[in-house]
Design an enzyme around this catalytic site. Sequence first.
Site, short mmCIF file in Angstrom:
data_model
loop_
_atom_site.label_atom_id
_atom_site.label_comp_id
_atom_site.label_asym_id
_atom_site.label_seq_id
_atom_site.Cartn_x
_atom_site.Cartn_y
_atom_site.Cartn_z
N ASN A 22 0.88 -1.17 0.00
CA ASN A 22 0.00 0.00 0.00
C ASN A 22 0.92 1.22 0.00
O ASN A 22 1.45 1.61 1.04
CB ASN A 22 -0.89 -0.04 1.25
CG ASN A 22 -1.88 1.11 1.28
OD1 ASN A 22 -1.80 2.03 0.46
ND2 ASN A 22 -2.81 1.07 2.21
N ARG A 94 -2.52 -2.04 -3.59
CA ARG A 94 -3.72 -1.24 -3.42
C ARG A 94 -3.58 -0.07 -4.39
O ARG A 94 -2.61 0.68 -4.35
CB ARG A 94 -3.80 -0.71 -2.00
CG ARG A 94 -5.00 0.20 -1.84
CD ARG A 94 -4.97 0.97 -0.56
NE ARG A 94 -6.16 1.82 -0.52
CZ ARG A 94 -6.20 2.99 0.08
NH1 ARG A 94 -5.15 3.47 0.68
NH2 ARG A 94 -7.31 3.69 0.06
N HIS A 182 -12.98 3.12 -0.86
CA HIS A 182 -13.09 2.13 0.22
C HIS A 182 -13.75 0.84 -0.26
O HIS A 182 -14.25 0.05 0.56
CB HIS A 182 -13.95 2.63 1.41
CG HIS A 182 -13.35 3.72 2.23
ND1 HIS A 182 -14.11 4.68 2.85
CD2 HIS A 182 -12.05 4.00 2.55
CE1 HIS A 182 -13.33 5.50 3.52
NE2 HIS A 182 -12.07 5.12 3.35
N ARG A 243 -12.85 16.21 6.40
CA ARG A 243 -13.57 16.50 5.14
C ARG A 243 -15.03 16.80 5.44
O ARG A 243 -15.64 16.16 6.31
CB ARG A 243 -13.50 15.31 4.19
CG ARG A 243 -12.13 15.06 3.65
CD ARG A 243 -12.12 13.82 2.77
NE ARG A 243 -10.92 13.05 3.02
CZ ARG A 243 -10.81 11.75 2.86
NH1 ARG A 243 -11.82 11.03 2.41
NH2 ARG A 243 -9.67 11.14 3.12
N GLU A 385 -8.31 -4.85 4.57
CA GLU A 385 -8.15 -4.62 3.13
C GLU A 385 -6.97 -5.40 2.57
O GLU A 385 -7.01 -5.89 1.45
CB GLU A 385 -7.97 -3.11 2.88
CG GLU A 385 -9.28 -2.36 3.04
CD GLU A 385 -9.11 -0.89 3.43
OE1 GLU A 385 -8.53 -0.65 4.52
OE2 GLU A 385 -9.54 -0.01 2.69
#
Length: 400
Positions: A22, A94, A182, A243, A385
């Site tokens: 990743n 990823r 995601h 955010r 993940e």
Amino acid sequence: MNSQLSTLNSQLSTNTTILVLNCGSSSVKFKIFKFPEEKVLLKGIVERIGATDSIVRIEDEKRVTNIPDHHQAILVILDKIKNLNIEIDGIGHRVVHGGEYNKSMIINEDVKRTIKKMFEIAPLHNPYNYEGIIACEKTLPGKKQVAVFDTSYFAELPDYAYLYGISYKYYKKYGIRKYGFHGTSHRYVSMEAAKILGEDFKKLKIISCHLGAGSSITATKDGKAIETSMGFTPLEGLIMATRCGDIDPAVPLFIMTKEELSPSKINVILNKQSGIYGVSGISGDFRDILKEMKEGNYRAKLAFKMFCYRVKKYIGSYYAILGGLDVLIFTAGIGENVPLVREEITRNLEHLGIEIDHRKNRNPKNYIISKETSKCKVLVIPTNEELMIARETKNLISSS
Ligand code: ADP
């Protein structure tokens, strides 16, 4: 298939070692999985890439050194792997943005071109994911590499769900649509939930809430995502650590005019200075918010309330488009660790068949936190993940 190839493939499916990478803007995280046990052989991270005091953490070992770029970071990781005599069969990356790819892909020139094409839309992620791929090509030549995209789970949303109510020409000209993010996490926890409940994934109506620093919510029906809250970028949808999530698009235009701001300045405001941090004025981290709430801080309580309220609104709307609900899942940093958030979100949702058991919610040992009588099963599932990327990589390289 010739017999040599079929022997190789059966060996791969029984005994395979996958390196999962990743690559972020300043770090490379990795995990090595051994199949079929899905055992983690080694994991670590190289942080502060580009600084003179980069940090290498592999298992319990930590050292500070100078790692100028991603290529060097991957060399450090590979060196360690070599010293431990671990043989890698394939590498899973990823990759945040895969455009309209609807599945993971073995990396070839076409796939690389698509990843590069998306630099413009995902400038904070795709260039570093790409660098990782190139570094592996150089350092592990001939090894198969697979790209697992955050977006691919959403590539087949219906057109009426992924298009925005703006002129169609912008979709044609610039690819402006909802891509979602995601996806690897939503797919992983949804499939795990089916496994835990002993149900067929393809027959369930699922809502998964990935609540972390970045948060998103997804509706899955018959084994496919049909809606998700993040959009063209990860800014849309839920209120997140920093955010803003959904907002009237006239608001940033108004602030830009009033304060004479450039597009890049407003971008920073919406992405880095809003959300839980912006509302509370304290922090984007829920641990700080919970502490301040106990002290009676009004804005901490407000940020908490707004966060949960937005998730609840989405659950209601996704219930409507799913036409019911069998499973509700909480995952990621907040979803897994904050019982109060799960309690607040699910409060008074009995009319949707959602009833949580407060004792189980406080200590979710066996995943399920709903009452026996709850029509909809509510689960807390730690996301993984990396494992999902490793499974995808193993499956693709075994069958190619
Ligand atoms: P990301 O992968 O998006 O960086 P994570 O899923 O790791 O984020 O979630 C990180 C966030 O989860 C933290 O910023 C914090 O708000 C929250 N979090 C993690 N652990 C806890 C905890 N024990 N209590 C409260 N909040 C937590």
